[in-house]
Each structure stands twice: as structure tokens, then as C-alpha cells.
Design an enzyme around this catalytic site. Structure first.
Site, mmCIF file in Angstrom:
data_model
loop_
_atom_site.group_PDB
_atom_site.id
_atom_site.type_symbol
_atom_site.label_atom_id
_atom_site.label_comp_id
_atom_site.label_asym_id
_atom_site.label_seq_id
_atom_site.Cartn_x
_atom_site.Cartn_y
_atom_site.Cartn_z
ATOM 1 N N ARG A 1 -12.585 2.099 -7.328
ATOM 2 C CA ARG A 1 -11.729 3.231 -7.725
ATOM 3 C C ARG A 1 -12.184 3.797 -9.073
ATOM 4 O O ARG A 1 -12.909 3.135 -9.816
ATOM 5 C CB ARG A 1 -10.277 2.767 -7.820
ATOM 6 C CG ARG A 1 -9.745 2.387 -6.457
ATOM 7 C CD ARG A 1 -8.254 2.220 -6.465
ATOM 8 N NE ARG A 1 -7.818 1.928 -5.106
ATOM 9 C CZ ARG A 1 -6.584 2.056 -4.663
ATOM 10 N NH1 ARG A 1 -5.636 2.446 -5.496
ATOM 11 N NH2 ARG A 1 -6.280 1.793 -3.420
ATOM 12 N N ASP B 1 0.836 -1.208 0.000
ATOM 13 C CA ASP B 1 0.000 0.000 0.000
ATOM 14 C C ASP B 1 0.868 1.255 0.000
ATOM 15 O O ASP B 1 1.980 1.256 0.529
ATOM 16 C CB ASP B 1 -0.921 -0.025 1.237
ATOM 17 C CG ASP B 1 -2.060 0.960 1.097
ATOM 18 O OD1 ASP B 1 -2.340 1.423 -0.032
ATOM 19 O OD2 ASP B 1 -2.683 1.278 2.132
ATOM 20 N N GLY B 2 0.327 2.317 -0.584
ATOM 21 C CA GLY B 2 0.993 3.621 -0.543
ATOM 22 C C GLY B 2 1.518 4.111 -1.886
ATOM 23 O O GLY B 2 2.192 5.147 -1.945
ATOM 24 N N ARG C 1 0.091 7.700 -2.682
ATOM 25 C CA ARG C 1 0.684 8.774 -1.868
ATOM 26 C C ARG C 1 2.137 9.023 -2.247
ATOM 27 O O ARG C 1 2.612 10.151 -2.229
ATOM 28 C CB ARG C 1 0.566 8.421 -0.372
ATOM 29 C CG ARG C 1 -0.827 8.746 0.179
ATOM 30 C CD ARG C 1 -1.091 8.044 1.474
ATOM 31 N NE ARG C 1 -1.341 6.616 1.250
ATOM 32 C CZ ARG C 1 -1.336 5.713 2.211
ATOM 33 N NH1 ARG C 1 -1.077 6.073 3.454
ATOM 34 N NH2 ARG C 1 -1.595 4.460 1.921
ATOM 35 N N HIS D 1 2.126 3.351 -9.169
ATOM 36 C CA HIS D 1 1.847 1.938 -9.461
ATOM 37 C C HIS D 1 2.967 1.333 -10.307
ATOM 38 O O HIS D 1 3.346 0.171 -10.107
ATOM 39 C CB HIS D 1 0.495 1.792 -10.160
ATOM 40 C CG HIS D 1 -0.671 2.184 -9.305
ATOM 41 N ND1 HIS D 1 -0.801 1.769 -7.999
ATOM 42 C CD2 HIS D 1 -1.760 2.963 -9.555
ATOM 43 C CE1 HIS D 1 -1.920 2.270 -7.484
ATOM 44 N NE2 HIS D 1 -2.512 3.005 -8.408
ATOM 45 N N LEU E 1 10.630 -20.557 -5.175
ATOM 46 C CA LEU E 1 9.771 -19.587 -4.496
ATOM 47 C C LEU E 1 8.364 -19.713 -5.055
ATOM 48 O O LEU E 1 8.178 -19.701 -6.273
ATOM 49 C CB LEU E 1 10.289 -18.157 -4.730
ATOM 50 C CG LEU E 1 9.364 -17.033 -4.239
ATOM 51 C CD1 LEU E 1 9.277 -17.010 -2.709
ATOM 52 C CD2 LEU E 1 9.847 -15.668 -4.733
ATOM 53 N N ARG F 1 2.267 -4.785 6.117
ATOM 54 C CA ARG F 1 1.496 -3.779 5.379
ATOM 55 C C ARG F 1 2.295 -2.498 5.352
ATOM 56 O O ARG F 1 2.625 -1.938 6.399
ATOM 57 C CB ARG F 1 0.124 -3.520 5.994
ATOM 58 C CG ARG F 1 -0.654 -2.481 5.140
ATOM 59 C CD ARG F 1 -2.077 -2.255 5.558
ATOM 60 N NE ARG F 1 -2.737 -1.388 4.586
ATOM 61 C CZ ARG F 1 -3.994 -1.503 4.194
ATOM 62 N NH1 ARG F 1 -4.747 -2.444 4.696
ATOM 63 N NH2 ARG F 1 -4.505 -0.669 3.307
HETATM 64 C C1 IPE Z 1 -5.431 -2.782 -0.035
HETATM 65 O O1 IPE Z 1 -5.071 -1.458 -0.297
HETATM 66 C C2 IPE Z 1 -5.395 -3.576 -1.263
HETATM 67 C C3 IPE Z 1 -4.119 -3.632 -1.974
HETATM 68 C C4 IPE Z 1 -2.944 -3.197 -1.599
HETATM 69 C C5 IPE Z 1 -4.209 -4.276 -3.222
HETATM 70 P P1 IPE Z 1 -6.142 -0.281 -0.323
HETATM 71 O O2 IPE Z 1 -5.357 0.971 -0.393
HETATM 72 O O3 IPE Z 1 -7.138 -0.507 -1.387
HETATM 73 O O4 IPE Z 1 -6.833 -0.461 1.095
HETATM 74 P P2 IPE Z 1 -7.878 0.465 1.882
HETATM 75 O O5 IPE Z 1 -9.089 0.580 1.026
HETATM 76 O O6 IPE Z 1 -7.220 1.790 2.099
HETATM 77 O O7 IPE Z 1 -8.127 -0.253 3.150
HETATM 78 C C1 IPE Z 2 -1.699 0.231 -3.304
HETATM 79 O O1 IPE Z 2 -1.466 1.580 -3.347
HETATM 80 C C2 IPE Z 2 -1.937 -0.359 -4.656
HETATM 81 C C3 IPE Z 2 -3.298 -0.829 -4.903
HETATM 82 C C4 IPE Z 2 -4.293 -0.788 -4.080
HETATM 83 C C5 IPE Z 2 -3.549 -1.386 -6.210
HETATM 84 P P1 IPE Z 2 -2.638 2.624 -3.304
HETATM 85 O O2 IPE Z 2 -3.070 2.930 -4.699
HETATM 86 O O3 IPE Z 2 -3.716 2.170 -2.404
HETATM 87 O O4 IPE Z 2 -1.905 3.875 -2.694
HETATM 88 P P2 IPE Z 2 -2.487 4.927 -1.650
HETATM 89 O O5 IPE Z 2 -3.000 4.144 -0.480
HETATM 90 O O6 IPE Z 2 -3.571 5.685 -2.347
HETATM 91 O O7 IPE Z 2 -1.310 5.771 -1.306
HETATM 92 MG MG MG Z 3 -4.092 2.441 -0.423
#
Ligand code: IPE
Ligand code: IPE
Ligand code: MG
Length: 253
Positions: free
Chosen positions: A77, A26-27, A30, A43, A137, A191
């Protein structure tokens, strides 16, 4: 029959190195925003980090790596972001599978694949076939995956296989039908991105997993950051319901 022991029915064997690492990457958004870049750039960088993570797991002799790439809720999204994520998935499969095969990586994708474009479904099937003989793996990508979906699809398949069994089913009856039945339960969950939640990832399988949350954004999650997570894991006392004294007095109990 499940090949691996269940953390709720037996006390699993533990080791200094996690056997199975599961990650919510995640992130990305941002990370891009901080750099005044479109979310897509985050991404794209995120895919680079997957490559790094795979390499790190091979180097550390970790047998199973499971990555959450797209949740069953991520369809919410904006359409252009969903479409970009699908394109990146297709591109990664087209470009990486041969390298994975050569490096001994077995790729599986878990989740409800029926919602994906037929071309993507086909790439996924072929990637799994191409790498099926590998055992260095086990890389699993969770795509259109949800922990609740997993439990429900397992339950439905169990009901089909054992229509008379309702009311007497046990955990061991359900487990072979779960999406990760080929793997031991994760030892370490990571996470990135600062949120401290499971977001409908592996719900059943995380029952006794050690959880590690870091504010580091996924595109910044280097091998050194991974080592910090492993170090934190190594400092945990995994009791599986027992007391601390039981662990020191009877290490084999
Ligand atoms: C969780 O991330 C799913 C993945 C990393 C694929 P999100 O960014 O979608 O999670 P929430 O919605 O903030 O909990
Ligand atoms: C995780 O990063 C990737 C996916 C959910 C596909 P995010 O796209 O959720 O990134 P943030 O949370 O908005 O920073
Ligand atoms: Mg996210």
C-alpha cells in the site's frame, strides 16, 4: 505436542457457540470513501470496532478471537497509509493493554514482527507479557502475517529441531511450530467487506472452519452483525468428512 485436536486427524468436538472466531476485518477504506472521508478515518473507526468485538466475545463466552490487522502483502500500500496503520497499532497498544489486562484478555501478536519498528516490537512484547496470566479471552492480532509465511517458518523451525526427520514428517510434527499452536482451529471465519477470499490469512488452520462472508464493511460490523454470523454458523452441519446420516445415527462417532 499440540494441546488441541486436529480437524484432519480426529473429529473435533463441536459446540453451539464457536470456541474460536477468526476475522478478516475488511472494508475500512470503502467505509471512509462512502462518507467522503480519508481512508484513515475508516481505519480509526475500525479500531473502535475491534474494541466492540472483544467485548462481544467476552459477553458470549468465546475463548479465542483472532483478527487480521495487517497482511504480509499490505506493505504494497502507499507509504503514508502503511505508516498510519503502524501509528494506529502503536496507539492502540499504548492505550488499550491495561484495559485488556483488567478484563482478563490475553493479547498475542502473530506474524513476522522483525520488519516492525523496534519501538512497536517492544510494545508488542510488553503487551504479551502484561496480559500473559489472563485466560478469559485469547485475543490474537495477526500483523505482517501471511498463511504461507506461517507454514514456512514452522517448517524451518521443525527442520532445525528435527534435522534427521525430513521425508517422514507428519502434520503433528509441524503443528507445534505454527503461529496459532496455542489455540484450537477456528470454528468460524468471518470476512467483512464483501470480498470472498482468504487473502493469505490462516491457511493451515482454516482446513475445516465454517466460512462466513458479509458485505457489511468492518466499521459497520456491530455485535448484532456478529450475532447474525453466529446464527449462520449454528445452522451449519459440520461433517468433517462423514455423511449426514452418520451424524444423526451416531452422534458420538
Ligand atoms: C486483508 O485485507 C488483510 C486485512 C484485513 C488485514 P485486504 O483488503 O488487504 O485484502 P485484499 O488484498 O483485498 O485481498
Ligand atoms: C481493511 O480495510 C484494513 C486493512 C487491510 C489494514 P481496507 O483498508 O482493506 O479497506 P478497503 O478494502 O479498501 O475498503
Ligand atoms: Mg480491503
Amino acid at each position: 505436542m499440540a494441546i488441541f485436536s486436529s480437524s484432519t486427524r480426529q473429529v473435533p468436538e463441536t459446540a453451539a457457540m464457536p470456541r474460536h472466531v477468526a476475522v478478516i476485518m475488511d472494508g475500512n477504506g470503502r467505509w471512509a470513501k462512502k462518507r467522503l472521508l480519508p481512508r484513515a478515518a475508516g481505519h480509526v473507526k475500525g479500531v473502535d470496532m475491534v474494541r466492540e468485538m472483544v467485548r462481544a466475545c467476552i459477553e458470549r463466552d468465546i475463548g479465542y478471537l483472532t483478527l487480521f490487522a495487517f497482511s504480509s502483502e499490505n506493505w504494497r500500500r502507499p507509504a503514508d497509509e502503511v505508516s498510519l496503520l503502524m501509528q494506529l497499532f502503536v496507539k492502540a497498544l499504548e492505550q488499550e493493554v491495561e484495559k485488556l489486562r483488567k478484563n482478563g484478555v490475553r493479547l498475542r501478536v502473530i506474524g513476522d514482527l522483525s520488519r516492525f519498528d523496534p519501538r512497536l516490537q517492544d510494545l508488542i512484547r510488553r503487551a504479551a507479557e502484561t496480559t500473559a496470566a489472563n485466560d478469559r479471552l485469547a485475543l490474537t492480532i495477526a500483523a505482517n502475517y501471511g498463511g504461507r509465511w506461517d507454514i514456512m517458518q514452522a517448517l524451518n523451525r521443525l527442520a532445525e529441531a528435527m534435522p534427521e526427520g525430513g521425508g517422514t514428517w507428519r502434520e503433528a510434527d509441524l503443528e507445534p511450530f505454527l503461529a496459532m499452536s496455542f489455540a484450537p482451529e477456528p470454528d468460524l471465519f468471518i470476512r467483512t467487506g464483501g470480498e470472498e477470499r482468504i487473502s493469505n490469512f490462516l491457511l493451515w488452520q482454516l482446513a475445516y472452519t465454517e466460512l462466513y462472508f458479509t458485505a457489511t464493511l468492518w466499521p459497520d460490523f456491530t455485535a448484532a452483525e456478529f450475532d447474525r454470523a453466529i446464527l449462520s454458523f449454528q445452522q451449519r452441519e459440520r461433517r468433517f468428512g462423514r455423511t449426514s446420516e452418520q451424524l444423526t445415527e451416531q452422534p458420538d462417532a
